[in-house]
Motif scaffolding. Structure first.
Motif, PDB file in Angstrom:
ATOM      1  N   MET A  63       0.839  -1.194   0.000  1.00 24.61           N
ATOM      2  CA  MET A  63       0.000   0.000   0.000  1.00 24.61           C
ATOM      3  C   MET A  63       0.882   1.254   0.000  1.00 24.61           C
ATOM      4  O   MET A  63       1.937   1.267   0.629  1.00 24.61           O
ATOM      5  N   MET A  64       0.457   2.263  -0.685  1.00 28.55           N
ATOM      6  CA  MET A  64       1.188   3.518  -0.710  1.00 28.55           C
ATOM      7  C   MET A  64       1.200   4.154   0.664  1.00 28.55           C
ATOM      8  O   MET A  64       0.281   4.001   1.456  1.00 28.55           O
ATOM      9  N   THR A  65       2.285   4.873   0.940  1.00 29.51           N
ATOM     10  CA  THR A  65       2.344   5.657   2.168  1.00 29.51           C
ATOM     11  C   THR A  65       1.859   7.078   1.896  1.00 29.51           C
ATOM     12  O   THR A  65       1.849   7.540   0.755  1.00 29.51           O
ATOM     13  N   THR A  66       1.474   7.741   2.962  1.00 33.44           N
ATOM     14  CA  THR A  66       1.010   9.116   2.823  1.00 33.44           C
ATOM     15  C   THR A  66       2.097  10.013   2.258  1.00 33.44           C
ATOM     16  O   THR A  66       1.813  10.961   1.517  1.00 33.44           O
ATOM     17  N   GLN A  67       3.354   9.720   2.591  1.00 36.82           N
ATOM     18  CA  GLN A  67       4.458  10.551   2.110  1.00 36.82           C
ATOM     19  C   GLN A  67       4.554  10.554   0.581  1.00 36.82           C
ATOM     20  O   GLN A  67       5.062  11.499  -0.008  1.00 36.82           O
ATOM     21  N   ALA A  68       4.070   9.480  -0.053  1.00 34.94           N
ATOM     22  CA  ALA A  68       4.128   9.407  -1.514  1.00 34.94           C
ATOM     23  C   ALA A  68       3.220  10.443  -2.172  1.00 34.94           C
ATOM     24  O   ALA A  68       3.327  10.688  -3.373  1.00 34.94           O
ATOM     25  N   LEU A  69       2.351  11.060  -1.380  1.00 44.78           N
ATOM     26  CA  LEU A  69       1.452  12.084  -1.916  1.00 44.78           C
ATOM     27  C   LEU A  69       2.152  13.430  -2.111  1.00 44.78           C
ATOM     28  O   LEU A  69       1.629  14.302  -2.819  1.00 44.78           O
ATOM     29  N   LEU A  70       3.305  13.611  -1.496  1.00 41.84           N
ATOM     30  CA  LEU A  70       3.958  14.918  -1.542  1.00 41.84           C
ATOM     31  C   LEU A  70       4.270  15.396  -2.962  1.00 41.84           C
ATOM     32  O   LEU A  70       4.013  16.567  -3.278  1.00 41.84           O
ATOM     33  N   PRO A  71       4.807  14.555  -3.857  1.00 44.09           N
ATOM     34  CA  PRO A  71       5.023  15.039  -5.229  1.00 44.09           C
ATOM     35  C   PRO A  71       3.728  15.438  -5.927  1.00 44.09           C
ATOM     36  O   PRO A  71       3.703  16.408  -6.692  1.00 44.09           O
ATOM     37  N   ALA A  72       2.645  14.695  -5.653  1.00 43.00           N
ATOM     38  CA  ALA A  72       1.355  15.041  -6.259  1.00 43.00           C
ATOM     39  C   ALA A  72       0.853  16.375  -5.722  1.00 43.00           C
ATOM     40  O   ALA A  72       0.292  17.196  -6.469  1.00 43.00           O
ATOM     41  N   LEU A  73       1.054  16.622  -4.434  1.00 41.13           N
ATOM     42  CA  LEU A  73       0.660  17.896  -3.851  1.00 41.13           C
ATOM     43  C   LEU A  73       1.494  19.042  -4.421  1.00 41.13           C
ATOM     44  O   LEU A  73       0.972  20.136  -4.688  1.00 41.13           O
ATOM     45  N   GLU A  74       2.775  18.781  -4.627  1.00 40.74           N
ATOM     46  CA  GLU A  74       3.629  19.819  -5.210  1.00 40.74           C
ATOM     47  C   GLU A  74       3.184  20.147  -6.632  1.00 40.74           C
ATOM     48  O   GLU A  74       3.104  21.321  -7.017  1.00 40.74           O
ATOM     49  N   ASP A  75       2.910  19.101  -7.433  1.00 40.37           N
ATOM     50  CA  ASP A  75       2.439  19.337  -8.801  1.00 40.37           C
ATOM     51  C   ASP A  75       1.136  20.134  -8.798  1.00 40.37           C
ATOM     52  O   ASP A  75       0.956  21.063  -9.596  1.00 40.37           O
ATOM     53  N   ALA A  76       0.224  19.738  -7.917  1.00 43.85           N
ATOM     54  CA  ALA A  76      -1.065  20.434  -7.841  1.00 43.85           C
ATOM     55  C   ALA A  76      -0.879  21.881  -7.391  1.00 43.85           C
ATOM     56  O   ALA A  76      -1.555  22.792  -7.889  1.00 43.85           O
ATOM     57  N   TYR A  77       0.046  22.097  -6.470  1.00 44.45           N
ATOM     58  CA  TYR A  77       0.320  23.464  -5.997  1.00 44.45           C
ATOM     59  C   TYR A  77       0.789  24.342  -7.153  1.00 44.45           C
ATOM     60  O   TYR A  77       0.260  25.439  -7.372  1.00 44.45           O
ATOM     61  N   HIS A  78       1.788  23.871  -7.871  1.00 43.70           N
ATOM     62  CA  HIS A  78       2.332  24.651  -8.989  1.00 43.70           C
ATOM     63  C   HIS A  78       1.255  24.905 -10.052  1.00 43.70           C
ATOM     64  O   HIS A  78       1.132  26.023 -10.566  1.00 43.70           O
TER      65      HIS A  78
END
Length: 210
Positions: free
Chosen positions: A1-16
């Motif tokens: 299962m994915m960890t929550t930390q793996a969401l950070l790149p997706a959050l960064e992409d969404a932020y930009h």
């Protein structure tokens, strides 16, 4: 299962992606003529700013000293985004001035159409990042991030619908302006006749001399 930390790149992409849409909407509002379209852009830019804040807040919760977490990182990132927001209206404004110098007008329909096309493209990119984040949040079973991405994606779709309506309206305006311009062109139906008359006259003279 994915960890929550793996969401950070997706959050960064969404932020930009969402910050870019916000900046482009504000730039478009600054250049649009007063009216309902300008008010819509201003309202959507404010709404997008709220989305950007929520994405940043979730990223800081996941990694307080990492992505967008440390004070220095946040300051550098905010400065970069602020510079882009400040420079984009100047860049577009210079294009508008160039249009005036060429005699096209400061708010002609074609320029507004191009700006809306750019806004639509940026919004579509933002929607894509929200969808990716939604899937990853579901895989990581991060309910807070999932709720966030679902809400953001819903608002992104509404923005795309509004911009799509603006595209259709502005495209019709461009077509109408083009038809009006063509209709104003001097139509000299006798021009072909006048231009060939000397040739015919010369031929008639030559026939008479035979």
């Amino acid at each position: 299962m994915m960890t929550t930390q793996a969401l950070l790149p997706a959050l960064e992409d969404a932020y930009h992606a969402h910050a870019a849409v916000r900046d482009r909407l504000r730039a478009g509002a600054a250049l649009a003529p007063p009216g309902s379209h300008q008010r819509m852009l201003e309202r959507q830019a404010d709404d997008m700013d709220e989305r950007v804040y929520r994405i940043q807040h979730r990223a800081r919760d996941l990694q307080p000293r990492g992505l967008l977490g440390g004070a220095a990182d946040v300051a550098r990132f905010a400065a970069r985004i602020t510079w882009k927001a400040a420079s984009l209206p100047v860049t577009l404004g210079q294009k508008a001035v160039n249009g005036v110098m060429r005699g096209r007008g400061s708010a002609d329909e074609r320029r507004l159409l191009r700006h809306t096309e750019d806004e639509y493209t940026a919004a579509a990119r933002a929607l894509a990042t929200a969808r990716v984040g939604e899937v990853l949040a579901d895989q990581a079973q991060d309910h807070a991030a999932l709720d966030l991405f679902q809400a953001i994606r819903h608002h992104d779709m509404e923005l795309l619908d509004l911009l799509e309506d603006s595209l259709a309206h502005q495209a019709r305006s461009v077509a109408t302006a083009r038809n009006d311009f063509c209709g104003e062109e001097p139509a000299n139906e006798n021009f072909p006749h006048v231009s060939t008359r000397p040739l015919r006259t010369a031929a008639e003279v030559a026939d008479r001399r035979r």
